[in-house]
Design a protein around this motif. Structure first.
Motif, PDB file in Angstrom:
ATOM      1  N   LYS A 161       0.852  -1.243   0.124  1.00 44.18           N
ATOM      2  CA  LYS A 161      -0.068  -0.026   0.060  1.00 44.18           C
ATOM      3  C   LYS A 161       0.927   1.249  -0.142  1.00 44.18           C
ATOM      4  N   TYR A 184       3.634   3.429 -10.181  1.00 43.59           N
ATOM      5  CA  TYR A 184       2.176   3.250 -10.297  1.00 43.59           C
ATOM      6  C   TYR A 184       1.719   2.311  -9.000  1.00 43.59           C
ATOM      7  N   PRO A 185       0.441   2.280  -8.684  1.00 45.21           N
ATOM      8  CA  PRO A 185       0.091   1.749  -7.505  1.00 45.21           C
ATOM      9  C   PRO A 185       0.419   0.039  -7.688  1.00 45.21           C
ATOM     10  N   ARG A 204     -16.666  -5.635 -14.620  1.00 45.04           N
ATOM     11  CA  ARG A 204     -15.392  -5.047 -14.038  1.00 45.04           C
ATOM     12  C   ARG A 204     -15.441  -4.749 -12.527  1.00 45.04           C
ATOM     13  N   SER A 205     -16.502  -4.388 -12.440  1.00 44.01           N
ATOM     14  CA  SER A 205     -16.565  -3.732 -10.694  1.00 44.01           C
ATOM     15  C   SER A 205     -17.086  -5.000  -9.690  1.00 44.01           C
ATOM     16  N   MET A 220      -7.481  -7.648  -2.303  1.00 42.72           N
ATOM     17  CA  MET A 220      -6.729  -6.619  -3.196  1.00 42.72           C
ATOM     18  C   MET A 220      -6.294  -7.313  -4.478  1.00 42.72           C
ATOM     19  N   GLN A 246       4.175  -5.693 -12.638  1.00 43.29           N
ATOM     20  CA  GLN A 246       4.634  -4.379 -12.061  1.00 43.29           C
ATOM     21  C   GLN A 246       5.453  -4.610 -10.893  1.00 43.29           C
ATOM     22  N   VAL A 279      -1.309  -2.139  -5.975  1.00 43.30           N
ATOM     23  CA  VAL A 279      -2.409  -2.940  -5.544  1.00 43.30           C
ATOM     24  C   VAL A 279      -3.721  -1.896  -5.921  1.00 43.30           C
ATOM     25  N   GLN A 280      -4.647  -2.845  -6.097  1.00 45.77           N
ATOM     26  CA  GLN A 280      -5.918  -2.155  -6.297  1.00 45.77           C
ATOM     27  C   GLN A 280      -6.983  -2.690  -5.514  1.00 45.77           C
ATOM     28  N   PRO A 281      -8.032  -1.819  -4.938  1.00 51.65           N
ATOM     29  CA  PRO A 281      -9.032  -2.760  -4.150  1.00 51.65           C
ATOM     30  C   PRO A 281      -9.911  -3.441  -5.044  1.00 51.65           C
ATOM     31  N   LEU A 282     -10.238  -4.612  -4.518  1.00 52.57           N
ATOM     32  CA  LEU A 282     -11.096  -5.714  -5.324  1.00 52.57           C
ATOM     33  C   LEU A 282     -12.258  -6.126  -4.623  1.00 52.57           C
ATOM     34  N   ASP A 324      -0.821  -5.898  -9.003  1.00 51.58           N
ATOM     35  CA  ASP A 324      -0.103  -5.938 -10.324  1.00 51.58           C
ATOM     36  C   ASP A 324       1.190  -6.583 -10.259  1.00 51.58           C
TER      37      ASP A 324
END
Length: 379
Positions: free
Chosen positions: A71, A80-81, A240-241, A144, A150, A83-86, A147
């Protein structure tokens, strides 16, 4: 010509690169990879998620220790981030009410944000679910997406920035010199270091045999995944959401993946160390399980693949030495290699550079004499 290093890491998957990243901050490190590029096998075929309540308390703790790195990574580590919330749903089938209660009792203290939600609430998040097939779900707001490409590139970039070296297309031959160095000979290069780190993944026992070190109980297991296209179903953009969806009995998961959903039967089929390929039967089994839970048919598969995860009998990683204190095992991460990589890499560096102890439940010596034990297989 021979190059001398402080550490030679064999294997440029996520385990080897994370260890090399933390070690290279204070030492000279070489990473040796047999394939043409890093992360070709298990690391390149990951589900790419971070799950706090994963596998067992030991793995969960390593994951939670990695969370702050994901995080808030170090300055200049990533542009770039990571991780992204999932979010995640663990579906409860009608006959699993007691199992769900046990699951929450086991994990709630370590992962207090887990919560029980109703069937209607689950369907609101994932509209394709059949209300008749489930009796609620366990919701995980902290799951999460990682990536993974990355992350690997950032670890590698950090290694190089710190003066470390990566050598690919390198079949290795390992010997012990009279000066107690590990000599690693490749087709066009030679390296020497006092300490060798075995991050060979499914091939970890092959690396050990090459070095004259006794094997440990690591079982390579095939995991299958495939993608279906939802663009013609009316759910394409909506999916996607959606959160990641898993089953309580761990026999299916699916998550958003362009242009639709990534689906897996969560198979763990023992297999030889190889370039794993998907089996049609595993895809058919996953499709059937998906259709039993969802109001969608799997009419075609856009792409498919398989990877090998390396599993120990207690489903905990191997971190440390056995026969030779300068031959370090870094293997057996199962499916948690990415989500534990920051803490495991730091743990290796702290042990080898600062003399800190590795937790006993990760020490490979726990399997001393395993060859003579009966029934000692990955469960």
């Amino acid at each position: 010509m021979q190059d001398n290093f402080d550490f030679v890491v064999v294997g440029a998957g996520i385990a080897g690169l994370s260890a090399a990243y933390f070690l290279s901050q204070s030492a000279r490190v070489a990473v040796i990879e047999r394939e043409a590029s890093p992360g070709y096998h298990a690391s390149g075929r990951s589900a790419a998620v971070f799950i706090e309540a994963y596998d067992n308390p030991t793995v969960s703790d390593l994951s939670l220790q990695s969370k702050s790195f994901f995080k808030s990574p170090p300055a200049e580590f990533s542009d770039y981030p990571l991780v992204q919330p999932l979010g995640g749903l663990m579906l409860i089938r009608p006959d699993e009410i007691d199992v769900a209660a046990d699951y929450l009792a086991t994990w709630s203290e370590r992962c207090p944000d887990l919560s029980l939600i109703t069937t209607d609430e689950a369907v609101e998040q994932v509209p394709v679910l059949k209300t008749s097939a489930i009796n609620g779900a366990i919701y995980d707001p902290n799951l999460m997406a990682i990536d993974t490409n990355q992350l690997m590139q950032c670890f590698l970039r950090g290694v190089r920035k710190n003066g470390g070296k990566l050598f690919c297309d390198a079949d290795v031959h390992v010997t012990r010199t009279p000066a107690k160095l590990w000599q690693v000979d490749c087709s066009d290069a030679s390296f020497a270091a006092p300490t060798l780190i075995n991050a060979g993944g499914a091939w970890a026992n092959d690396v050990a045999k090459n070095a004259g070190i006794a094997a440990l109980p690591i079982t390579p297991c095939r995991r299958t995944a495939f993608i279906i296209d939802l663009s013609s179903t009316g759910f394409g953009t909506k999916a996607r959401s959606w959160p990641m969806v898993r089953t309580l009995r761990q026999d299916l998961y699916f998550k958003p993946e362009e242009p639709g959903l990534l689906i897996s039967p969560q198979d763990e089929t023992p297999a030889p160390a190889c370039d794993a390929q998907p089996e049609e039967l595993d895809i058919a089994v996953a499709a059937n399980r998906f259709e039993l839970l969802c109001q969608l048919r799997v009419s075609s598969v856009k792409s498919r693949w398989a990877g090998l995860r390396s599993i120990t009998p207690d489903r905990r990683p191997l971190i440390g030495s056995t026969d030779d204190e300068n031959f370090i095992w870094l293997a057996g991460q199962g499916g948690a290699g990415f989500q534990t990589s920051p803490s495991v890499g730091q743990l290796i560096a702290d042990a080898l550079l600062r003399g800190k102890s590795v937790p006993k439940d990760l020490d490979p010596k726990r399997f001393s004499g395993w060859e003579n034990a009966s029934g000692l297989q990955a469960q």
